[in-house]
Scaffold this active site. Structure first.
Site, mmCIF file in Angstrom:
data_model
loop_
_atom_site.group_PDB
_atom_site.id
_atom_site.type_symbol
_atom_site.label_atom_id
_atom_site.label_comp_id
_atom_site.label_asym_id
_atom_site.label_seq_id
_atom_site.Cartn_x
_atom_site.Cartn_y
_atom_site.Cartn_z
ATOM 1 N N TYR A 167 -0.666 -52.350 124.635
ATOM 2 C CA TYR A 167 -1.524 -51.509 123.781
ATOM 3 C C TYR A 167 -1.135 -51.674 122.314
ATOM 4 C CZ TYR A 167 -3.930 -47.200 122.240
ATOM 5 O OH TYR A 167 -4.734 -46.286 121.613
ATOM 6 N N ASP A 228 14.617 -35.052 128.136
ATOM 7 C CA ASP A 228 15.104 -33.682 127.911
ATOM 8 C C ASP A 228 14.060 -32.841 127.189
ATOM 9 O OD1 ASP A 228 15.136 -34.658 125.345
ATOM 10 O OD2 ASP A 228 17.321 -34.657 125.134
#
Ligand code: UDP
Length: 339
Positions: A167, A228
């Site tokens: 992309y 996280d």
């Protein structure tokens, strides 16, 4: 023919003759999420609109409300194939491409082809019709940025062979090809670098964080935060994005312009915001961070503010409310998993 690495004339190559008739726009990818919102805006502003879409990631549901409108035409075609259109065209808006990381991971070759061959065809059409051309580029040209926030002058940090390479590099090539048509042929061109945008008509299952979190929250299922959750994004509501894109096309500026909302948040904060806005009982679970997932992203929109007098207007709370309402109605209608 003059050639130059820089735009021949940043103010735009040649003035267009004023046309008294209805402007005609071609929108590639016009059945997609952003393409279809653009089509709505163009029809509202009195354009005749021709949509080209192969429906790989787009859906006729997004444009069905224009069926029967004589100003609207849909052509089911892959933009990488030869484009022949009768009659005048004033604007070519090149929006065709898979745009979600999950989609372009599944369709890497089609993504590369539409960004390269598709852009070539769309530029060729614009040149033949002496139309103005706008490329829907992306913040992904900055890759995993080492400069924050990202101004248009930053060249980026892209892994060409990573999962996002198909992309990112397709769009970088598309930008290069667009500038080459501008410099070599004097084509009037515009490049918008679109940052994360959300709103109604995103596919529930396209894998992007907005539909993924909203769909999970509406079903009281866990929201999957990757890594996280400290990676950041900045979310722009679709109507703001379309206004910026429209103003850019109507401007005389050929260099890239970032359009996005500069309000940045972590994905963990975003998950919490979605749970609150839905009023959901969902909890948050953590999953491994995909390779090359950009750690932070926020547009520097100084150029758009100065040039286009553009600023996003829709705060996240309002945009989320509208988007959630749309997804809720889709789930009720049982069409939540449709492409
Ligand atoms: N993400 C997430 N959970 C999901 C989907 C995405 O935590 O279910 C994260 C993803 O890792 C990225 C951010 O949300 O950091 C935005 O992802 P998206 O796929 O919407 O687009 P990107 O901005 O990465 O192109």
């Amino acid at each position: 023919m003059k050639k130059s690495a820089q735009p021949l004339n940043p103010a735009g190559p040649r003035p267009r003759a004023r046309r008294s008739r209805t402007p005609v726009s071609v929108v590639t990818g016009g059945a997609g999420f952003l393409g279809s919102h653009l089509v709505d805006r163009l029809l509202e502003r009195g354009h005749r609109v021709i949509v080209l879409d192969n429906l790989v990631t787009g859906s006729v549901d997004n444009i069905a409300h224009h069926a029967g409108d004589p100003a609207f035409r849909f052509i089911h075609q892959d933009v990488t194939e030869y484009l022949f259109l009768d009659g005048p065209v004033d604007y070519v808006w090149h929006f065709a491409s898979p745009a979600s990381p999950v989609d372009y991971l599944e369709l890497p070759i089609q993504t590369l082809k539409v960004g390269s061959l598709g852009t070539h065809k769309a530029l060729g059409l614009a040149l033949h019709k002496r139309a103005r051309f706008l490329l829907a580029s992306t913040s992904e040209v900055y890759g995993d940025p080492t400069v924050h926030p990202q101004p248009e002058t930053y060249w980026g940090n892209v892994n060409p062979i990573g999962p996002r390479g198909c992309y990112d590099e397709a769009k970088r090539f598309a930008e290069a090809l667009t500038m080459a048509y501008h410099n070599e042929h004097g084509l009037e061109t515009r490049i918008v670098r679109i940052f994360n945008t959300y709103g109604p008509r995103m596919r529930m299952n396209d894998g992007r964080v907005v539909p993924a979190f909203i769909a999970a929250a509406l079903r009281n299922k866990p929201l999957t935060v990757y890594g996280d959750g400290r990676q950041t994004r900045s979310f722009c509501y679709c109507s703001d994005l379309i206004e910026g894109v429209y103003r850019l096309m109507m401007s005389d500026y050929p260099l890239p312009v970032n359009i996005g909302n500069p309000v940045e948040m972590t994905m963990l904060e975003f998950a919490e915001a979605v749970i609150r806005a839905v009023g959901s009982r969902s909890r948050i679970v953590f999953r491994p961070l995909p390779a090359d997932d950009p750690k932070q992203r926020r547009p520097d929109i100084t150029r758009a503010q100065n040039l286009l007098k553009w600023n996003p207007q829709v705060p996240l709370s309002e945009g989320l409310e509208k988007t959630i309402a749309w997804f809720r109605s889709k789930l009720k209608a049982g069409t939540g998993s449709a492409r």
